[in-house]
Design a protein around this motif. Structure first.
Motif, PDB file in Angstrom:
ATOM      1  N   TRP A   1       0.903  -1.268   0.358  1.00  0.00           N
ATOM      2  CA  TRP A   1      -0.005   0.276   0.034  1.00  0.00           C
ATOM      3  C   TRP A   1       0.558   0.864  -0.032  1.00  0.00           C
ATOM      4  O   TRP A   1       1.442   1.156   0.478  1.00  0.00           O
ATOM      5  CB  TRP A   1      -0.626   0.191   1.105  1.00  0.00           C
TER       6      TRP A   1
ATOM      7  N   ARG B   1      -6.758  -2.330  -5.704  1.00  0.00           N
ATOM      8  CA  ARG B   1      -6.749  -1.313  -4.645  1.00  0.00           C
ATOM      9  C   ARG B   1      -6.959  -0.055  -4.170  1.00  0.00           C
ATOM     10  O   ARG B   1      -5.437   0.243  -4.150  1.00  0.00           O
ATOM     11  CB  ARG B   1      -7.880  -2.350  -3.834  1.00  0.00           C
TER      12      ARG B   1
ATOM     13  N   GLU C   1      -8.115   2.369  -1.288  1.00  0.00           N
ATOM     14  CA  GLU C   1      -8.858   2.578   0.460  1.00  0.00           C
ATOM     15  C   GLU C   1      -8.818   3.762   1.195  1.00  0.00           C
ATOM     16  O   GLU C   1      -7.618   4.518   0.720  1.00  0.00           O
ATOM     17  CB  GLU C   1      -8.497   1.234   1.186  1.00  0.00           C
TER      18      GLU C   1
END
Length: 217
Positions: free
Chosen positions: A5, A45, A47
């Motif tokens: 991330w 992804r 987030e």
């Protein structure tokens, strides 16, 4: 590590602006055209996250004028971020572009290679974004960001309107915040009160696309 991330806390909160790092391009209001990552794959992804630490603005941005955003891991506050699930090589290329280096160069490769060994933070050099900070995990994968090694010691400087517009847009995208929430949050960041009030921050119109020009995608 196949994926990590990357946590953005400044203008990269806004997807359109971050896309300049991925695909190449020049964001509206910015003074630079980015080459983009070698790998143009979109984040697996995205987030909205909150992390322990503080947001501050300091220095003199070559892209926006005014202060640049930095993350202070020692501050007893919370920072609103956006986590993009990237490959380590993509994160290396993003960090390289933050330091005006070429994607795929020595800095990019060194950074991506050291990620598995970063327990808390690792400073690669004295530059503005040459310190890698590990922020824990999200869904079992490590979170990283980049900042200045001595962020807490930087002298606060007010950011420009074009820079804050991108940040406000990103906060609306990642966290669903409205204008008053964004203004209150930004006023808590060192440097903002040097040139802004909550009333003037309300004029940033969060959620509005700031626009960008892409080279590819």
């Amino acid at each position: 590590m196949e994926h990590v991330w990357y946590v953005a806390y400044g203008s990269n909160l806004a997807l359109e602006r971050f896309n300049c790092y991925l695909y190449g391009g020049r964001p509206t209001g910015g003074a630079r055209t980015y080459p983009g990552c070698r790998d143009h794959t979109a984040p697996a992804r995205i987030e909205g996250v909150e992390i322990a630490g503080g947001l501050l603005f300091a220095g003199a941005s070559k892209v926006w004028g005014g202060g640049s955003a930095f993350f202070d891991p020692t501050a007893p506050r919370r920072v609103a971020g956006r986590a993009d699930l990237l490959t380590p090589d993509q994160l290396g290329d993003v960090a390289a572009q933050e330091m005006w280096r070429e994607p795929g160069g020595a800095f990019s490769q060194d950074l991506s290679a050291l990620l598995p060994d970063v327990a808390e933070l690792h400073t690669m050099g004295p530059g503005r974004y040459e310190t890698v900070v590990r922020l824990g995990e999200y869904d079992g994968l490590p979170m990283f960001t980049v900042t200045h090694g001595d962020a807490a010691e930087l002298i606060p400087v007010a950011p420009t309107a074009s820079y804050l517009q991108w940040i406000a847009t990103g906060l609306a995208e990642a966290h669903g915040w409205d204008a008053p929430q964004i203004a209150h949050y930004l006023m808590g960041a060192a440097g903002v009160s040097e040139g802004w009030t909550e009333e003037t921050l309300l004029m940033l119109r969060p959620g509005m696309s700031a626009g960008t020009e892409h080279q590819g995608g």
